[in-house]
Enzyme design. Sequence first.
Site, PDB file in Angstrom:
ATOM      1  N   ALA A  28      -1.823  14.085 -19.224  1.00  0.00           N
ATOM      2  CA  ALA A  28      -2.509  14.549 -20.423  1.00  0.00           C
ATOM      3  C   ALA A  28      -1.696  15.610 -21.157  1.00  0.00           C
ATOM      4  CB  ALA A  28      -3.897  15.087 -20.062  1.00  0.00           C
ATOM      5  N   ARG A  38       5.936  14.449 -32.187  1.00  0.00           N
ATOM      6  CA  ARG A  38       6.227  13.347 -33.099  1.00  0.00           C
ATOM      7  C   ARG A  38       5.721  13.641 -34.511  1.00  0.00           C
ATOM      8  NH1 ARG A  38       3.853  10.348 -28.726  1.00  0.00           N
ATOM      9  NH2 ARG A  38       5.493   9.520 -27.350  1.00  0.00           N
ATOM     10  N   GLU A  51       4.278  24.148 -16.168  1.00  0.00           N
ATOM     11  CA  GLU A  51       4.002  23.260 -15.045  1.00  0.00           C
ATOM     12  C   GLU A  51       4.339  23.994 -13.753  1.00  0.00           C
ATOM     13  OE1 GLU A  51       3.209  20.870 -12.182  1.00  0.00           O
ATOM     14  OE2 GLU A  51       2.558  20.377 -14.224  1.00  0.00           O
ATOM     15  N   SER A  57       5.133  14.299 -15.784  1.00  0.00           N
ATOM     16  CA  SER A  57       4.900  12.941 -16.308  1.00  0.00           C
ATOM     17  C   SER A  57       5.164  11.860 -15.267  1.00  0.00           C
ATOM     18  CB  SER A  57       5.795  12.713 -17.535  1.00  0.00           C
ATOM     19  OG  SER A  57       5.565  13.677 -18.525  1.00  0.00           O
ATOM     20  N   CYS A  61      -0.944   7.731  -9.187  1.00  0.00           N
ATOM     21  CA  CYS A  61      -1.571   6.507  -8.680  1.00  0.00           C
ATOM     22  C   CYS A  61      -0.573   5.656  -7.889  1.00  0.00           C
ATOM     23  CB  CYS A  61      -2.136   5.680  -9.825  1.00  0.00           C
ATOM     24  SG  CYS A  61      -3.389   6.527 -10.803  1.00  0.00           S
ATOM     25  N   ARG A  88      13.556  17.131 -26.325  1.00  0.00           N
ATOM     26  CA  ARG A  88      12.710  16.849 -27.485  1.00  0.00           C
ATOM     27  C   ARG A  88      12.118  18.137 -28.059  1.00  0.00           C
ATOM     28  NH1 ARG A  88       8.584  12.225 -26.699  1.00  0.00           N
ATOM     29  NH2 ARG A  88       8.895  12.099 -28.939  1.00  0.00           N
ATOM     30  N   VAL A  98       0.168  29.220 -14.767  1.00  0.00           N
ATOM     31  CA  VAL A  98      -0.674  30.053 -15.618  1.00  0.00           C
ATOM     32  C   VAL A  98      -1.772  30.661 -14.758  1.00  0.00           C
ATOM     33  CG1 VAL A  98      -2.284  30.060 -17.561  1.00  0.00           C
ATOM     34  CG2 VAL A  98      -0.138  28.764 -17.711  1.00  0.00           C
ATOM     35  N   ASP A 303      -7.813  15.000 -15.896  1.00  0.00           N
ATOM     36  CA  ASP A 303      -8.748  15.077 -14.775  1.00  0.00           C
ATOM     37  C   ASP A 303      -9.592  16.348 -14.766  1.00  0.00           C
ATOM     38  OD1 ASP A 303      -7.552  12.739 -14.072  1.00  0.00           O
ATOM     39  OD2 ASP A 303      -6.544  13.501 -12.277  1.00  0.00           O
ATOM     40  N   TYR A 446      -8.940 -21.270 -20.383  1.00  0.00           N
ATOM     41  CA  TYR A 446      -9.184 -22.142 -19.228  1.00  0.00           C
ATOM     42  C   TYR A 446      -8.037 -23.117 -19.047  1.00  0.00           C
ATOM     43  CZ  TYR A 446     -10.425 -26.366 -16.741  1.00  0.00           C
ATOM     44  OH  TYR A 446     -10.381 -27.436 -15.900  1.00  0.00           O
TER      45      TYR A 446
END
Length: 473
Positions: A28, A38, A51, A57, A61, A88, A98, A303, A446
């Site tokens: 997120a 962007r 972080e 990133s 999962c 970037r 934090v 999350d 089908y």
Amino acid sequence: MSMSASDDRTRDTKRGTERLVVIGGDAAGMSAASQARRLKGPDELEIVAFERGNFTSYSACGIPYWVSGDVPDRDQLIARTPEEHLARDIDLRMRTEVMEIDVPGGRVRARALDTGAESWTSYDKLVIATGARPIRPELPGIEAPGVHGVQTLDDGQALLDTLATTEGRRAVVVGAGYIGVEMAEALINRGYEVTVVNRGKEPMSTLDPDMGRLVHEAMEGLGITMVNDAEVTKLLTGEDGRVRAVVTDDAEYPADVVVLGIGVRPETSLALAAGLPLGDHGGLLTDLAMRVRGHENIWAGGDCVEVLDLVSGRERHIALGTHANKHGQVIGANAGGGYATFPGVVGTAVSKVCDLEIARTGLREKDALRAGLRFETVTIESTSRAGYYPGAALMTVKMLAEHRTGRLLGVQIVGREGAAKRVDIAAVALTARMTVEQMTALDLGYAPPFSPVWDPVLVAARKASAAVRVNTR
């Protein structure tokens, strides 16, 4: 509040540059940062991201599949490295946690984990993407070496290191949700003798118990020992201090390694301390633009938030990477001067244990009861392909429809190849608020290699439609 922390209040006032601060460098948070970048260049919007871990990133999962060996390289789970974000023009500060959000002052206090140095960073716009924390009950022995969670890539590496150095081949998985079931499969694939200890009646509490029973039977068929209705009371350690057994009220299960798959809770301790609004499940509450309620320039996603369930109309907490990435896109668009919304979810999720596929969307029976809904349920068995075509495999589909209206409320599917992704048909139908009768007319693809003439989901819809008609006369 640390009085020794330096204070960073710089602004490029000549150019009118705003500062966006992002807390959390995974799905997120970095999706939001990337989308905002962007839309606005560094001359218009400065982006600072914090972080506390070593990676950004990445696909949490995918960790069970890395542990199992299906994914051979950890870096394959990383979508974008810190270096790529820095390139970037995103000021990404790794291994920096934090510690405090000062909402009235428009600033955050962060600590560099390697040096302990603290500093304040002011913001015009703030994104909170602190994720979720694994549930780790306070039990004797829970912190012993050999006991692992699997929330981050660092967790996955620590588990792999243990598996590589532990001589014994007995593993106990505590919990039988998505992570617990997937980790049981991973350990079986690595040649371990696996026991799963589950406090519920059946594995996969996201399913109704009758569908969870099918998962139970499949797991035992793979050689996994399932222990249901069992509460872990403590973990025993050996003379070397390492874990050696998991203990319940009435049994003891030897273990050379223990994996915790009990679930997660929103990581909102910072938000709570800052006085931001939390819901019944402990997640941050936001509007459709993912803006924290009551705060114009603070957004939250992933999350750590609660989202609207489009079926029940209630807020719920669902920790999934699909939602987190969408939240980030919405937040980045809004923080970057555009406009986007996240309308809510229907609760779609898929998983597998070896070749058994498991899927669900919408409400379970107990969810519908809790929402005060009257409903009909049907369960059917069908095949993934035309019955005469080679490889046709059985699947079970359970469907819930609202009494009288026939509105689809939920679908659960358990079966072999081709079963899980069929739940997407139901997810679209739920989002469109279709009735089960309307579903029977869906023009699905089908051919004998792909489906029977009547797709299993449509067979269930026909049966549910008939049940609604009969029971509303």
